[in-house]
Design an enzyme around this catalytic site. Structure first.
Site: not given
Ligand code: GLN
Length: 481
Positions: A74, A149, A173
């Site tokens: 990420k 997210s 997330s």
């Protein structure tokens, strides 16, 4: 080879079925072929070189299990000499001078980084639509969001663009995108994985974790991600369990708490998936107990005070001076701050900075921030009570399946409701896993298991035992619209 799980790839590489270089190259080709999914912000330019190095090490006898396994990170984890954007225009030009602990540990375990995945700006969002780099498409239905997210990581794992990926979870997330994309994701106990070098959103809630096809794959990554780090003062010195060994622990005898409040508003379709999941564990010998978490309706209001309050403090460091975006031709220092921030933060980030600054301001602090902290304690107490009588608490991960891109982007409250089942675990600091458990109208659905502090091993074992008897985690998305 791309359809193999991480654990299977380890054994294939050991047997010499293919090399790390071949595996890495195949992923890179697939990443470029599926670029319209928009899963990556940056594709690594040294992946093939690192894969070749891993092949050499293996040939010379290096037998670290993760050696040469291609993973994606990420874009919230700082990676040395790699652009690290957090999905924001603010950090569009930021090249990190150091590795976050998570990346350092996974590099040390031998993984090869394929690049940095797309995400909601500063991890604020539930759909990946808040990214400066554009939305990510869900590989199961490309007109839909992948969740957020950590949307890029989840979509990349589901679309077979990497063996596994890292993510972060402040309010859901990791788990919500895992559920939307039909993969497995675990948010560990707060403090289990170091936050050092992980761009901060809400520091008392942020926690890193893996997103992978199976619970076993998550255990393989967790083994290297977890552990004490003196550079993060909230990192726990608690010894790390042997996650891999625990996978074989049978579920028989486990007490599963079924939370009354979580089932109240479920759609019949999601309820059916949940009931089938519970039925499978019961058929393996687990027992159920009804439990109650009476404060859970307060979780979203408390979170949307605490998280913005912490974000308004954390994001004050982006002032256009030392790093990040700087506006053109500032008139004076005040103009530099004002325009650098207003030109580079997106609407949702600005919204939260303002809410957070308000909640912390003199005169309002007690009514908002303090009150939210009191609610947080009630929520934690509910869990401590419930977990004194059961081993885990089961519930849905999300109230629905992945929704169409654009459907909720103008309605923040509808978007915030996405995290209704996931946020409480962050407020309480407890570990929680999302396990793929079925489909509704062709879209994947996950079930969540919340465990006791530092009992990630039981969550991973439940996932693994469930995945021995079911095949939801093996389904492959067709990437149609
Ligand atoms: N959707 C939640 C938010 O926007 C949670 C995000 C997260 O876990 N990072 O704050």
């Amino acid at each position: 080879m791309l359809n193999r799980t991480l654990a299977e790839q380890i054994s294939d590489l050991q047997k010499g079925e293919y090399s790390c270089s071949e595996l890495t190259e195949a992923y890179l080709i697939r990443i470029s072929e599926t670029s319209d999914l928009n899963t990556f912000i940056t594709v690594a330019d040294d992946a093939l070189e690192n894969a070749a190095h891993a092949d050499e090490l293996r040939a010379s006898g290096d037998d670290r299990p993760l050696l040469g396994i291609p993973v994606a990170h990420k874009d919230i984890f700082c990676q040395k000499n790699v652009r690290t954007t957090a999905g924001s225009r603010m950090l569009d030009n930021f090249v990190s001078p150091y590795d976050s602990t998570v990346i350092e540990n996974l590099n040390a375990a031998g993984t090869v980084s394929l690049g940095k995945t797309n995400m909601d700006e500063f991890a604020m969002g539930s759909s990946n639509e808040n990214s400066y780099y554009g939305p990510v498409k869900n590989p199961w239905r490309t007109s839909c969001v992948p969740g957020g997210s950590s949307g890029g990581s989840a979509a990349a794992v589901a679309a077979r663009l990497c063996s596994a990926a890292t993510g972060t979870d402040t309010g859901g997330s990791i788990r919500q995108p895992a559920s939307f994309c039909g993969i497995t994701g675990i948010k560990p106990t707060y403090g289990r994985i170091s936050r050092w070098g992980m761009i901060a959103y809400a520091s008392s809630l942020d926690q890193a974790g893996p997103l992978a096809r199976t619970a076993e794959d998550c255990a393989l990554l967790m083994t290297h991600m977890a552990g004490h780090d003196p550079r993060d003062s909230t990192s726990s010195p608690e010894p790390v369990d042997n996650y891999l060994e625990s996978l074989s622990k049978p579920v028989s005898g486990l007490k599963l708490g079924i939370c009354r409040e979580y089932l109240e508003d479920l759609t019949p379709e999601i309820r059916a998936v949940f009931d089938e999941f519970v039925g499978e564990l019961v058929s393996q010998g687990a027992e159920t107990r009804e439990i109650s978490l009476p404060s859970s309706p307060l979780a979203i209001p408390a979170y949307y005070i605490i998280a913005p309050a912490e974000c308004s403090a954390n994001l004050s460091r982006y002032d256009g001076v030392r790093f990040g975006y700087r506006c053109e031709d500032p008139k004076d220092l005040d103009d530099l701050y004002r325009r650098s921030r207003s030109e580079s933060f997106g609407a949702e980030v600005k919204n939260r900075i303002m809410v957070g600054a308000f909640a912390l301001s003199a005169g309002y602090y007690d009514a908002y921030y303090n009150k939210a902290q009191q609610i947080r304690r009630l929520i934690k107490n509910d869990f401590v009570d419930a977990l004194s009588g059961v081993d885990v608490i089961l519930g849905p991960t999300t109230p629905g399946t992945a929704f169409p891109i654009g459907e909720k982007s103008q309605d923040p409250l509808a978007m915030y409701m996405q995290d209704i089942y996931t946020i409480s675990a962050n407020l309480a600091g407890l570990p929680a896993i999302s396990i793929p458990a079925g489909f509704v109208d062709g879209m994947p659905v996950g079930v969540q298991a919340i465990g006791n502090y530092f009992d990630e091993a039981t969550l991973l074992a439940i996932g693994h035992q469930y995945q021995q008897m079911t095949s939801w985690h093996q389904q492959e998305p067709e990437m149609n619209s």
